[in-house]
Write a protein that holds these residues in place. Sequence first.
Motif, PDB file in Angstrom:
ATOM      1  N   SER A 125       0.835  -1.212   0.000  1.00  0.00           N
ATOM      2  CA  SER A 125       0.000   0.000   0.000  1.00  0.00           C
ATOM      3  C   SER A 125       0.862   1.251   0.000  1.00  0.00           C
ATOM      4  CB  SER A 125      -0.945  -0.002   1.207  1.00  0.00           C
ATOM      5  OG  SER A 125      -0.257   0.314   2.407  1.00  0.00           O
ATOM      6  N   ALA A 128       2.490   1.518  -3.604  1.00  0.00           N
ATOM      7  CA  ALA A 128       1.477   1.869  -4.600  1.00  0.00           C
ATOM      8  C   ALA A 128       1.030   3.315  -4.440  1.00  0.00           C
ATOM      9  CB  ALA A 128       0.281   0.922  -4.485  1.00  0.00           C
ATOM     10  N   TYR A 129       0.837   3.754  -3.188  1.00  0.00           N
ATOM     11  CA  TYR A 129       0.448   5.145  -2.958  1.00  0.00           C
ATOM     12  C   TYR A 129       1.539   6.088  -3.447  1.00  0.00           C
ATOM     13  CZ  TYR A 129      -1.237   9.382  -0.750  1.00  0.00           C
ATOM     14  OH  TYR A 129      -1.680  10.667  -0.543  1.00  0.00           O
TER      15      TYR A 129
END
Length: 203
Positions: A125, A128-129
């Motif tokens: 996460s 990806a962010y």
Amino acid sequence: MFDNSIRPKIDPILIRLARHIADAGISANGVTLIGFALGCVAGVLIVFEAYWSALAFLLVSRLCDGLDGAVARLTHKSDFGGYLDIVLDFAFYGLIPTAFIIANPAANAVAGGVLLLTFYVNGASFLAYSVMAEKRGVDESDRGSKSLLYTIGLAEATETIIVFVLFCLLPAWFSLIAWVFAAVVAWTTLSRFMLARQTFGRD
């Protein structure tokens, strides 16, 4: 959670140490590799249940993790250096719980495995962010000069180091601490998911 408040206090110390390292001709990537090597030694010591010795190597390893960026800012920042730093950070974060699992699988395997799962998802996460935020030009300059865009969460580097120190100081309590921190990491992942939905929309 504590990274932003601690950074202004430790940055002047890191910069002073980094100047000596840079003057000695040691590159930022060299500091990164030395830090990871020391972390590997800590992992081996944990496997053999030499927890106090492991703690010393763990702390020096994380000092190197703070120093490599300071050395880079004084000498030469590179995309490869940022890449190397984040990859070896994730390797270190997986190494320490794995070492405790190997040291005492009967007591530590389930909690350690769940913690590693939350680390894995949280790491995905985070990366990806960072990619999507860079693509959209999201500005989080208050996080300092870094190769990747960082987001604030309950479980950041400072909290993770504190937990690893507690693992070494209280090895018999590894499972309980791991379960609690796994919940904190999972909450951090969920918070980042909500932030991504708010920042990037549903398109």
